[in-house]
Design a protein around this motif. Structure first.
Motif, mmCIF file in Angstrom:
data_model
loop_
_atom_site.group_PDB
_atom_site.id
_atom_site.type_symbol
_atom_site.label_atom_id
_atom_site.label_comp_id
_atom_site.label_asym_id
_atom_site.label_seq_id
_atom_site.Cartn_x
_atom_site.Cartn_y
_atom_site.Cartn_z
ATOM 1 N N GLU A 1 0.812 -1.213 0.000
ATOM 2 C CA GLU A 1 0.000 0.000 0.000
ATOM 3 C C GLU A 1 0.849 1.268 0.000
ATOM 4 O O GLU A 1 0.531 2.239 -0.696
ATOM 5 N N LYS A 2 1.929 1.308 0.746
ATOM 6 C CA LYS A 2 2.739 2.523 0.850
ATOM 7 C C LYS A 2 3.358 2.891 -0.488
ATOM 8 O O LYS A 2 3.292 4.044 -0.935
ATOM 9 N N VAL A 3 3.950 1.893 -1.166
ATOM 10 C CA VAL A 3 4.586 2.137 -2.465
ATOM 11 C C VAL A 3 3.535 2.526 -3.500
ATOM 12 O O VAL A 3 3.726 3.456 -4.293
ATOM 13 N N THR A 4 2.423 1.825 -3.491
ATOM 14 C CA THR A 4 1.351 2.128 -4.437
ATOM 15 C C THR A 4 0.840 3.549 -4.242
ATOM 16 O O THR A 4 0.658 4.301 -5.210
ATOM 17 N N ARG A 5 0.612 3.933 -2.992
ATOM 18 C CA ARG A 5 0.098 5.272 -2.719
ATOM 19 C C ARG A 5 1.085 6.342 -3.169
ATOM 20 O O ARG A 5 0.675 7.394 -3.696
ATOM 21 N N GLU A 6 2.363 6.096 -2.993
ATOM 22 C CA GLU A 6 3.376 7.065 -3.422
ATOM 23 C C GLU A 6 3.279 7.324 -4.924
ATOM 24 O O GLU A 6 3.271 8.476 -5.374
ATOM 25 N N PHE A 7 3.174 6.252 -5.704
ATOM 26 C CA PHE A 7 3.084 6.427 -7.153
ATOM 27 C C PHE A 7 1.750 7.051 -7.550
ATOM 28 O O PHE A 7 1.703 7.989 -8.357
ATOM 29 N N ILE A 8 0.662 6.555 -6.984
ATOM 30 C CA ILE A 8 -0.674 7.016 -7.385
ATOM 31 C C ILE A 8 -0.864 8.493 -7.042
ATOM 32 O O ILE A 8 -1.445 9.257 -7.833
ATOM 33 N N ASP A 9 -0.371 8.930 -5.903
ATOM 34 C CA ASP A 9 -0.508 10.335 -5.536
ATOM 35 C C ASP A 9 0.252 11.234 -6.515
ATOM 36 O O ASP A 9 -0.251 12.284 -6.930
ATOM 37 N N ALA A 10 1.463 10.818 -6.877
ATOM 38 C CA ALA A 10 2.242 11.606 -7.831
ATOM 39 C C ALA A 10 1.581 11.600 -9.206
ATOM 40 O O ALA A 10 1.532 12.627 -9.894
ATOM 41 N N GLU A 11 1.028 10.471 -9.603
ATOM 42 C CA GLU A 11 0.390 10.356 -10.912
ATOM 43 C C GLU A 11 -0.901 11.177 -10.957
ATOM 44 O O GLU A 11 -1.225 11.776 -11.992
ATOM 45 N N ARG A 12 -1.610 11.219 -9.862
ATOM 46 C CA ARG A 12 -2.837 12.015 -9.812
ATOM 47 C C ARG A 12 -2.530 13.491 -10.097
ATOM 48 O O ARG A 12 -3.245 14.157 -10.856
ATOM 49 N N ALA A 13 -1.447 13.993 -9.517
ATOM 50 C CA ALA A 13 -1.081 15.394 -9.723
ATOM 51 C C ALA A 13 -0.765 15.667 -11.186
ATOM 52 O O ALA A 13 -1.165 16.699 -11.744
ATOM 53 N N VAL A 14 -0.053 14.745 -11.840
ATOM 54 C CA VAL A 14 0.285 14.913 -13.254
ATOM 55 C C VAL A 14 -0.976 14.904 -14.109
ATOM 56 O O VAL A 14 -1.173 15.756 -14.990
ATOM 57 N N LEU A 15 -1.855 13.941 -13.871
ATOM 58 C CA LEU A 15 -3.031 13.765 -14.725
ATOM 59 C C LEU A 15 -4.090 14.839 -14.498
ATOM 60 O O LEU A 15 -4.860 15.151 -15.407
ATOM 61 N N LYS A 16 -4.135 15.420 -13.305
ATOM 62 C CA LYS A 16 -5.064 16.523 -13.081
ATOM 63 C C LYS A 16 -4.759 17.700 -14.001
ATOM 64 O O LYS A 16 -5.665 18.404 -14.472
ATOM 65 N N ASP A 17 -3.474 17.928 -14.257
ATOM 66 C CA ASP A 17 -3.091 18.995 -15.181
ATOM 67 C C ASP A 17 -3.463 18.642 -16.618
ATOM 68 O O ASP A 17 -3.871 19.509 -17.403
ATOM 69 N N LEU A 18 -3.314 17.348 -16.978
ATOM 70 C CA LEU A 18 -3.614 16.911 -18.347
ATOM 71 C C LEU A 18 -5.116 16.841 -18.609
ATOM 72 O O LEU A 18 -5.571 17.092 -19.729
ATOM 73 N N PHE A 19 -5.879 16.465 -17.588
ATOM 74 C CA PHE A 19 -7.326 16.252 -17.735
ATOM 75 C C PHE A 19 -8.052 17.076 -16.675
ATOM 76 O O PHE A 19 -8.596 16.524 -15.709
ATOM 77 N N PRO A 20 -8.085 18.398 -16.840
ATOM 78 C CA PRO A 20 -8.650 19.271 -15.796
ATOM 79 C C PRO A 20 -10.133 19.046 -15.553
ATOM 80 O O PRO A 20 -10.649 19.391 -14.484
ATOM 81 N N HIS A 21 -10.849 18.467 -16.523
ATOM 82 C CA HIS A 21 -12.274 18.220 -16.342
ATOM 83 C C HIS A 21 -12.548 16.874 -15.662
ATOM 84 O O HIS A 21 -13.702 16.525 -15.413
ATOM 85 N N GLY A 22 -11.486 16.120 -15.384
ATOM 86 C CA GLY A 22 -11.627 14.901 -14.582
ATOM 87 C C GLY A 22 -11.926 13.633 -15.340
ATOM 88 O O GLY A 22 -12.014 12.563 -14.737
ATOM 89 N N GLY A 23 -12.086 13.698 -16.666
ATOM 90 C CA GLY A 23 -12.340 12.501 -17.464
ATOM 91 C C GLY A 23 -11.097 12.090 -18.235
ATOM 92 O O GLY A 23 -10.491 12.916 -18.918
ATOM 93 N N VAL A 24 -10.691 10.840 -18.117
ATOM 94 C CA VAL A 24 -9.488 10.322 -18.774
ATOM 95 C C VAL A 24 -9.909 9.404 -19.918
ATOM 96 O O VAL A 24 -10.654 8.439 -19.703
ATOM 97 N N ARG A 25 -9.443 9.700 -21.132
ATOM 98 C CA ARG A 25 -9.728 8.827 -22.272
ATOM 99 C C ARG A 25 -8.590 7.828 -22.410
ATOM 100 O O ARG A 25 -7.521 8.147 -22.924
ATOM 101 N N GLU A 26 -8.831 6.611 -21.917
ATOM 102 C CA GLU A 26 -7.850 5.543 -22.041
ATOM 103 C C GLU A 26 -7.909 4.954 -23.447
ATOM 104 O O GLU A 26 -8.997 4.785 -24.009
ATOM 105 N N ALA A 27 -6.761 4.626 -23.990
ATOM 106 C CA ALA A 27 -6.699 4.029 -25.325
ATOM 107 C C ALA A 27 -5.998 2.680 -25.233
ATOM 108 O O ALA A 27 -4.941 2.558 -24.608
ATOM 109 N N TYR A 28 -6.615 1.678 -25.858
ATOM 110 C CA TYR A 28 -6.094 0.311 -25.821
ATOM 111 C C TYR A 28 -6.018 -0.265 -27.230
ATOM 112 O O TYR A 28 -6.727 0.174 -28.138
ATOM 113 N N VAL A 29 -5.188 -1.277 -27.361
ATOM 114 C CA VAL A 29 -5.238 -2.169 -28.507
ATOM 115 C C VAL A 29 -5.386 -3.581 -27.938
ATOM 116 O O VAL A 29 -4.558 -4.019 -27.140
ATOM 117 N N VAL A 30 -6.470 -4.259 -28.303
ATOM 118 C CA VAL A 30 -6.602 -5.651 -27.885
ATOM 119 C C VAL A 30 -5.754 -6.494 -28.818
ATOM 120 O O VAL A 30 -5.914 -6.463 -30.041
#
Length: 250
Positions: free
Chosen positions: A214-243
């Motif tokens: 949990e500690k390691v996961t939270r460290e990464f997720i908290d940092a990633e949240r800050a980055v993605l908030k700037d990229l997606f200010p409206h809160g919706g993330v468009r994930e793209a995949y290739v199956v």
């Protein structure tokens, strides 16, 4: 951490896995039918490593006569909540609890990389009827999309290997071990838009985070949240995949 330990790490978070992991687009099952040379409706299908039932549900809706095989306690419990009318038996791909020549199609959704192909290939061939099809597929994050490529770099820096997080297990990798079976590949691109929290919970449900703690996961997720908030200010993330799909015929 051993591969079996990582494989079973999902059992403790089965509900979160079911809530946040991406499913699959209808075009994937269209491709399976085309490469298998038969409709899924009415086919006897065994979905191996079924987890919480994401792929099983789609196959059932397509009209398959389906049985699921799942080794984990937590995943099986969640499967039964989600799909109470679909049979699920305990077992894994290295030793299938299924009769000889009992399936028209065997599917592995996000699961083949947990098997030992020296055992799982002969088991699949034993259970398949003549002319049957073995279908393997993975959702792979589309690294041709700029922000996903950047996220991949951050994950690689943090963990040393992005592939184990983002699902790059497909036809370029473990499926080489199908040997000389007659097979064909297909890629199916698709997207989904989800809240930022769902995207981050999806990341955190991957085995490398689960075994890191949990500690390691939270460290990464908290940092990633800050980055993605700037990229997606409206809160919706468009994930793209290739199956990444491979279908091999018996």
């Amino acid at each position: 951490m051993t591969t079996p330990s990582r494989a079973h790490s999902f059992n403790a978070v089965a509900a979160a896995y079911a809530a946040n992991r991406p499913s699959y687009p209808p075009a994937l099952l269209d491709a399976v039918e085309e490469l298998a040379g038969r409709p899924l409706a009415g086919a006897r299908v065994a979905d191996i490593g079924a987890g919480t039932g994401m792929a099983t549900s789609l196959l059932h809706e397509r009209g398959a006569r389906i049985v699921a095989v799942e080794p984990g306690d937590g995943m099986t419990e969640q499967f039964r909540r989600t799909l109470p009318g679909v049979p699920v038996v305990r077992g894994d791909g290295n030793s299938l609890p299924l009769a000889d020549a009992s399936a028209d199609v065997i599917t592995y959704a996000q699961a083949w990389h947990w098997t030992d192909p020296a055992r799982s290939v002969p088991e699949a061939m034993r259970v398949l009827r003549p002319g049957g099809a073995l279908a393997l597929w993975w959702n792979v994050a589309d690294r041709g999309v700029g922000w996903i490529a950047d996220q991949t770099t951050r994950i690689r820096r943090f963990f040393g290997d992005a592939d184990i997080v983002l699902g790059a297990h497909g036809t370029a990798g473990r499926t080489r071990e199908l040997g000389g079976l007659d097979s064909a590949d297909r890629t199916v691109p698709w997207t989904r838009e989800v809240p930022l929290d769902t995207h981050l919970a999806n990341l955190a449900s991957h085995s490398v985070f689960l075994v890191a703690g949990e500690k390691v996961t939270r460290e990464f997720i908290d940092a990633e949240r800050a980055v993605l908030k700037d990229l997606f200010p409206h809160g919706g993330v468009r994930e793209a995949y290739v199956v990444d799909l491979r279908v091999a015929l018996r």
